[in-house]
Design a protein around this motif. Sequence first.
Motif, PDB file in Angstrom:
ATOM      1  N   THR A  20       9.773 -11.469  -8.542  1.00  0.00           N
ATOM      2  CA  THR A  20       9.328 -10.137  -8.131  1.00  0.00           C
ATOM      3  C   THR A  20      10.536  -9.321  -7.707  1.00  0.00           C
ATOM      4  O   THR A  20      11.563  -9.871  -7.290  1.00  0.00           O
ATOM      5  CB  THR A  20       8.336 -10.191  -6.946  1.00  0.00           C
ATOM      6  OG1 THR A  20       9.019 -10.625  -5.775  1.00  0.00           O
ATOM      7  CG2 THR A  20       7.153 -11.100  -7.247  1.00  0.00           C
ATOM      8  N   LEU A  21      10.381  -7.993  -7.775  1.00  0.00           N
ATOM      9  CA  LEU A  21      11.460  -7.114  -7.329  1.00  0.00           C
ATOM     10  C   LEU A  21      11.623  -7.190  -5.810  1.00  0.00           C
ATOM     11  O   LEU A  21      12.737  -7.065  -5.295  1.00  0.00           O
ATOM     12  CB  LEU A  21      11.177  -5.673  -7.766  1.00  0.00           C
ATOM     13  CG  LEU A  21      11.061  -5.411  -9.275  1.00  0.00           C
ATOM     14  CD1 LEU A  21      11.017  -3.906  -9.544  1.00  0.00           C
ATOM     15  CD2 LEU A  21      12.202  -6.053 -10.040  1.00  0.00           C
ATOM     16  N   ASP A  22      10.520  -7.385  -5.102  1.00  0.00           N
ATOM     17  CA  ASP A  22      10.597  -7.496  -3.647  1.00  0.00           C
ATOM     18  C   ASP A  22      11.430  -8.717  -3.238  1.00  0.00           C
ATOM     19  O   ASP A  22      12.282  -8.632  -2.338  1.00  0.00           O
ATOM     20  CB  ASP A  22       9.192  -7.614  -3.046  1.00  0.00           C
ATOM     21  CG  ASP A  22       8.433  -6.291  -3.078  1.00  0.00           C
ATOM     22  OD1 ASP A  22       9.082  -5.249  -3.299  1.00  0.00           O
ATOM     23  OD2 ASP A  22       7.214  -6.300  -2.886  1.00  0.00           O
ATOM     24  N   ALA A  23      11.175  -9.857  -3.888  1.00  0.00           N
ATOM     25  CA  ALA A  23      11.937 -11.064  -3.571  1.00  0.00           C
ATOM     26  C   ALA A  23      13.408 -10.892  -3.930  1.00  0.00           C
ATOM     27  O   ALA A  23      14.291 -11.331  -3.197  1.00  0.00           O
ATOM     28  CB  ALA A  23      11.345 -12.269  -4.305  1.00  0.00           C
ATOM     29  N   ALA A  24      13.664 -10.239  -5.057  1.00  0.00           N
ATOM     30  CA  ALA A  24      15.048  -9.978  -5.455  1.00  0.00           C
ATOM     31  C   ALA A  24      15.741  -9.086  -4.436  1.00  0.00           C
ATOM     32  O   ALA A  24      16.915  -9.300  -4.096  1.00  0.00           O
ATOM     33  CB  ALA A  24      15.077  -9.336  -6.842  1.00  0.00           C
ATOM     34  N   ALA A  25      15.017  -8.083  -3.932  1.00  0.00           N
ATOM     35  CA  ALA A  25      15.590  -7.170  -2.946  1.00  0.00           C
ATOM     36  C   ALA A  25      15.962  -7.914  -1.667  1.00  0.00           C
ATOM     37  O   ALA A  25      17.027  -7.689  -1.077  1.00  0.00           O
ATOM     38  CB  ALA A  25      14.606  -6.050  -2.646  1.00  0.00           C
ATOM     39  N   ARG A  26      15.081  -8.815  -1.223  1.00  0.00           N
ATOM     40  CA  ARG A  26      15.382  -9.584  -0.008  1.00  0.00           C
ATOM     41  C   ARG A  26      16.615 -10.464  -0.214  1.00  0.00           C
ATOM     42  O   ARG A  26      17.459 -10.585   0.676  1.00  0.00           O
ATOM     43  CB  ARG A  26      14.169 -10.447   0.383  1.00  0.00           C
ATOM     44  CG  ARG A  26      13.007  -9.645   0.947  1.00  0.00           C
ATOM     45  CD  ARG A  26      11.978 -10.554   1.609  1.00  0.00           C
ATOM     46  NE  ARG A  26      11.348 -11.445   0.636  1.00  0.00           N
ATOM     47  CZ  ARG A  26      10.264 -11.144  -0.054  1.00  0.00           C
ATOM     48  NH1 ARG A  26       9.677  -9.958   0.103  1.00  0.00           N
ATOM     49  NH2 ARG A  26       9.742 -12.015  -0.904  1.00  0.00           N
ATOM     50  N   PRO A  32      13.642  -2.719  -2.619  1.00  0.00           N
ATOM     51  CA  PRO A  32      13.067  -2.916  -3.956  1.00  0.00           C
ATOM     52  C   PRO A  32      13.361  -1.734  -4.880  1.00  0.00           C
ATOM     53  O   PRO A  32      13.548  -1.922  -6.087  1.00  0.00           O
ATOM     54  CB  PRO A  32      11.565  -3.046  -3.667  1.00  0.00           C
ATOM     55  CG  PRO A  32      11.491  -3.564  -2.267  1.00  0.00           C
ATOM     56  CD  PRO A  32      12.637  -2.925  -1.545  1.00  0.00           C
ATOM     57  N   SER A  33      13.406  -0.524  -4.307  1.00  0.00           N
ATOM     58  CA  SER A  33      13.733   0.643  -5.115  1.00  0.00           C
ATOM     59  C   SER A  33      15.136   0.534  -5.700  1.00  0.00           C
ATOM     60  O   SER A  33      15.370   0.886  -6.868  1.00  0.00           O
ATOM     61  CB  SER A  33      13.613   1.912  -4.261  1.00  0.00           C
ATOM     62  OG  SER A  33      14.026   3.047  -4.996  1.00  0.00           O
ATOM     63  N   ALA A  34      16.078   0.018  -4.912  1.00  0.00           N
ATOM     64  CA  ALA A  34      17.449  -0.141  -5.405  1.00  0.00           C
ATOM     65  C   ALA A  34      17.507  -1.157  -6.534  1.00  0.00           C
ATOM     66  O   ALA A  34      18.212  -0.964  -7.533  1.00  0.00           O
ATOM     67  CB  ALA A  34      18.371  -0.559  -4.265  1.00  0.00           C
ATOM     68  N   VAL A  35      16.747  -2.250  -6.404  1.00  0.00           N
ATOM     69  CA  VAL A  35      16.702  -3.253  -7.474  1.00  0.00           C
ATOM     70  C   VAL A  35      16.138  -2.625  -8.747  1.00  0.00           C
ATOM     71  O   VAL A  35      16.683  -2.790  -9.843  1.00  0.00           O
ATOM     72  CB  VAL A  35      15.860  -4.473  -7.049  1.00  0.00           C
ATOM     73  CG1 VAL A  35      15.617  -5.408  -8.235  1.00  0.00           C
ATOM     74  CG2 VAL A  35      16.538  -5.218  -5.912  1.00  0.00           C
ATOM     75  N   SER A  36      15.037  -1.892  -8.604  1.00  0.00           N
ATOM     76  CA  SER A  36      14.413  -1.246  -9.756  1.00  0.00           C
ATOM     77  C   SER A  36      15.372  -0.261 -10.429  1.00  0.00           C
ATOM     78  O   SER A  36      15.488  -0.225 -11.660  1.00  0.00           O
ATOM     79  CB  SER A  36      13.143  -0.523  -9.309  1.00  0.00           C
ATOM     80  OG  SER A  36      12.534   0.129 -10.395  1.00  0.00           O
ATOM     81  N   GLN A  37      16.084   0.539  -9.634  1.00  0.00           N
ATOM     82  CA  GLN A  37      17.018   1.511 -10.185  1.00  0.00           C
ATOM     83  C   GLN A  37      18.170   0.834 -10.926  1.00  0.00           C
ATOM     84  O   GLN A  37      18.604   1.297 -11.983  1.00  0.00           O
ATOM     85  CB  GLN A  37      17.559   2.400  -9.068  1.00  0.00           C
ATOM     86  CG  GLN A  37      16.517   3.368  -8.492  1.00  0.00           C
ATOM     87  CD  GLN A  37      17.015   4.083  -7.262  1.00  0.00           C
ATOM     88  OE1 GLN A  37      18.197   4.001  -6.910  1.00  0.00           O
ATOM     89  NE2 GLN A  37      16.116   4.777  -6.562  1.00  0.00           N
TER      90      GLN A  37
END
Length: 291
Positions: A20-26, A32-37
């Motif tokens: 998930t993007l949330d897990a990647a962000a942590r 999570p927005s930075a990961v998505s961008q």
Amino acid sequence: MPDWDLGQLRALAAAADLGTLDAAARALHVTPSAVSQRIKALEQQTGAVLLRRERPVRPTVAGEPLVRLARQLDALTADATRHLADRPVPHVALAVNGDSLTTWLLPALAPLADRVAVQLVREDQDRSAALLRDGSVMAAVTAEAVAVQGCGVEALGVMRYRPYATPAFRDRWFAGGATAAALTVAPVVVFDAADRLQDRWLERRGADPLAPPRHLVPASADFATAVRLGFGWGMLPDQQSADDVAAGRLVPLDARAHVDVPLFWQQWSLRTRALDEVAEHVRRAARAALR
């Protein structure tokens, strides 16, 4: 040649690894927005969709090489950092089949334990090459003789397996020998649903591999224990069975029968000191342990 952004590659790899993007962000200590961008910027650069937005998220065919690239760059970065700052212990992720892990590989890697953090992934030798393809591991002990793209390959030797049982099991089920009829009804111990070693020997003897009752024991040491306890007969490597045979705890069902499994060493073509050290210790141990 593209000028890859390491932060973008790491965002893609973290999402692929963690789902998930949330897990990647942590994991990356960003939002999570930075990961998505970062992932979107990488997709714009490549002109391809790199991540399937589902649960869990997964890399596309176009994204898999970039996930592998991110892991390789991290390995090189860790290696350089260690030499410059003498700080972090480098990591080497290695796929290996359970029998090699139990018999000869762990002693081979023990001398490196204070300077290389080895991450072992137990996987059947017929399936470990897939972990190289997706970049999950940097090297593998595998049955795959054809080099995975971006990897080198060399032969390590052969693990020889023979059919063993306890004397009591042999006397009960194979009083007249290991005939096709007896093998059709005698219980057999199998590693897991993908284990074909016992099936190969059954086929050679003219027995239907699907006929006998099966005990699934998916751990190498426990597999051997199940055979010793009389659950059934099973194919054991010479390295694992020698002491039991010498002590009379196990007997071969056919003294001349064996199944050979060639093993190969595959590793990323990139060079790091840690990976080179692991490879040299594996080669040395294989020369001593394998045929």
